[in-house]
Design a protein around this motif. Sequence first.
Motif, PDB file in Angstrom:
ATOM      1  N   UNK A 105      58.536  66.210  54.563  1.00  8.44           N
ATOM      2  CA  UNK A 105      58.664  64.804  54.907  1.00  8.44           C
ATOM      3  C   UNK A 105      59.528  64.609  56.122  1.00  8.44           C
ATOM      4  N   UNK A 106      59.656  63.363  56.529  1.00 10.69           N
ATOM      5  CA  UNK A 106      60.484  63.020  57.685  1.00 10.69           C
ATOM      6  C   UNK A 106      60.833  61.541  57.627  1.00 10.69           C
ATOM      7  N   UNK A 107      61.935  61.216  58.260  1.00  6.93           N
ATOM      8  CA  UNK A 107      62.319  59.811  58.379  1.00  6.93           C
ATOM      9  C   UNK A 107      61.402  59.156  59.402  1.00  6.93           C
ATOM     10  N   UNK A 108      60.979  57.943  59.094  1.00  8.49           N
ATOM     11  CA  UNK A 108      60.158  57.194  60.037  1.00  8.49           C
ATOM     12  C   UNK A 108      60.978  56.135  60.765  1.00  8.49           C
ATOM     13  N   UNK A 109      62.098  55.705  60.140  1.00  9.25           N
ATOM     14  CA  UNK A 109      62.958  54.736  60.804  1.00  9.25           C
ATOM     15  C   UNK A 109      64.220  54.509  59.967  1.00  9.25           C
ATOM     16  N   UNK A 110      65.229  53.988  60.654  1.00  8.20           N
ATOM     17  CA  UNK A 110      66.437  53.493  60.000  1.00  8.20           C
ATOM     18  C   UNK A 110      66.743  52.150  60.627  1.00  8.20           C
ATOM     19  N   UNK A 111      67.060  51.181  59.784  1.00  7.29           N
ATOM     20  CA  UNK A 111      67.444  49.848  60.257  1.00  7.29           C
ATOM     21  C   UNK A 111      68.890  49.608  59.832  1.00  7.29           C
ATOM     22  N   UNK A 112      69.720  49.282  60.801  1.00  9.49           N
ATOM     23  CA  UNK A 112      71.106  48.909  60.539  1.00  9.49           C
ATOM     24  C   UNK A 112      71.170  47.388  60.529  1.00  9.49           C
ATOM     25  N   UNK A 113      71.892  46.849  59.557  1.00 12.67           N
ATOM     26  CA  UNK A 113      72.028  45.394  59.449  1.00 12.67           C
ATOM     27  C   UNK A 113      73.506  45.006  59.401  1.00 12.67           C
ATOM     28  N   UNK A 114      74.215  45.248  60.500  1.00 11.37           N
ATOM     29  CA  UNK A 114      75.639  44.902  60.502  1.00 11.37           C
ATOM     30  C   UNK A 114      75.855  43.393  60.449  1.00 11.37           C
ATOM     31  N   UNK A 115      76.804  43.017  59.624  1.00 12.73           N
ATOM     32  CA  UNK A 115      77.241  41.612  59.528  1.00 12.73           C
ATOM     33  C   UNK A 115      78.686  41.603  60.010  1.00 12.73           C
ATOM     34  N   UNK A 116      78.868  41.051  61.184  1.00 13.30           N
ATOM     35  CA  UNK A 116      80.153  41.111  61.872  1.00 13.30           C
ATOM     36  C   UNK A 116      80.780  39.722  61.916  1.00 13.30           C
ATOM     37  N   UNK A 117      82.062  39.674  61.637  1.00 11.01           N
ATOM     38  CA  UNK A 117      82.817  38.434  61.800  1.00 11.01           C
ATOM     39  C   UNK A 117      83.815  38.648  62.934  1.00 11.01           C
ATOM     40  N   UNK A 118      83.828  37.689  63.863  1.00 11.41           N
ATOM     41  CA  UNK A 118      84.767  37.756  64.978  1.00 11.41           C
ATOM     42  C   UNK A 118      85.738  36.586  64.893  1.00 11.41           C
ATOM     43  N   UNK A 119      86.875  36.740  65.542  1.00 10.91           N
ATOM     44  CA  UNK A 119      87.908  35.702  65.536  1.00 10.91           C
ATOM     45  C   UNK A 119      87.425  34.461  66.282  1.00 10.91           C
ATOM     46  N   UNK A 141      72.581  58.530  66.578  1.00 10.66           N
ATOM     47  CA  UNK A 141      71.308  57.895  66.938  1.00 10.66           C
ATOM     48  C   UNK A 141      70.629  58.621  68.093  1.00 10.66           C
ATOM     49  N   UNK A 142      71.425  59.170  69.011  1.00 10.52           N
ATOM     50  CA  UNK A 142      70.868  59.913  70.141  1.00 10.52           C
ATOM     51  C   UNK A 142      70.379  61.306  69.748  1.00 10.52           C
ATOM     52  N   UNK A 143      70.597  61.696  68.505  1.00 12.97           N
ATOM     53  CA  UNK A 143      70.251  63.046  68.064  1.00 12.97           C
ATOM     54  C   UNK A 143      69.063  63.092  67.106  1.00 12.97           C
ATOM     55  N   UNK A 144      68.529  61.946  66.736  1.00 18.62           N
ATOM     56  CA  UNK A 144      67.416  61.930  65.782  1.00 18.62           C
ATOM     57  C   UNK A 144      66.109  61.604  66.502  1.00 18.62           C
ATOM     58  N   UNK A 145      64.987  61.980  65.866  1.00 22.96           N
ATOM     59  CA  UNK A 145      63.687  61.803  66.513  1.00 22.96           C
ATOM     60  C   UNK A 145      62.860  60.665  65.891  1.00 22.96           C
ATOM     61  N   UNK A 146      63.556  59.664  65.369  1.00 23.92           N
ATOM     62  CA  UNK A 146      62.891  58.495  64.809  1.00 23.92           C
ATOM     63  C   UNK A 146      63.661  57.267  65.274  1.00 23.92           C
ATOM     64  N   UNK A 147      63.019  56.097  65.250  1.00 27.66           N
ATOM     65  CA  UNK A 147      63.700  54.893  65.735  1.00 27.66           C
ATOM     66  C   UNK A 147      64.848  54.464  64.818  1.00 27.66           C
ATOM     67  N   UNK A 148      65.948  54.081  65.460  1.00 30.02           N
ATOM     68  CA  UNK A 148      67.085  53.470  64.773  1.00 30.02           C
ATOM     69  C   UNK A 148      67.248  52.101  65.421  1.00 30.02           C
ATOM     70  N   UNK A 149      67.008  51.073  64.628  1.00 29.25           N
ATOM     71  CA  UNK A 149      67.100  49.711  65.159  1.00 29.25           C
ATOM     72  C   UNK A 149      68.250  48.987  64.475  1.00 29.25           C
TER      73      UNK A 149
END
Length: 161
Positions: A105-119, A141-149
Amino acid sequence: MSGHEHRYTVALKWTGNTGAGTASYRAYERAHELSVEGKPVIPGSSDPAFRGDPKRWNPEELLVASLSACHKLWYLHLCSAAGVVVTDYVDAAEGVMAEEADGGGHFTRVVLRPRVTIAAGCDREKAHALHHEAHAKCFIANSVNFPVTHEPTTLVETART
């Protein structure tokens, strides 16, 4: 390659021999321990879909966690340098792995969903835009062969009076 080369040494010890070794597919546990000198041991196994222990970290979770943590570390650095004060950061990262008919198998994608609070008073658009630069700089992220969004949410604290 320019710049410095960094090395990372991790010890892995299989702890899943129940007495018969790998005499059959069901004869052994997938349990192992990951360690680095001077740090807590990480209990590992395979994904429960592959006879793993659901109470232990599996390699797929560790990969997604590494991508999430790398993005966060770059993002916080870039915000600090740009004068954007981050007061909270959480991520609900998700990876998708496709299993092949032959068991691989292989990863097809990773999605990051950061929720950031700023001052209050910080530039929300700049804070939002810095996710793009953090992604571009993330070592993992620069080392994997699938999309990271990333699908960030940026909140601004309300001013206190």
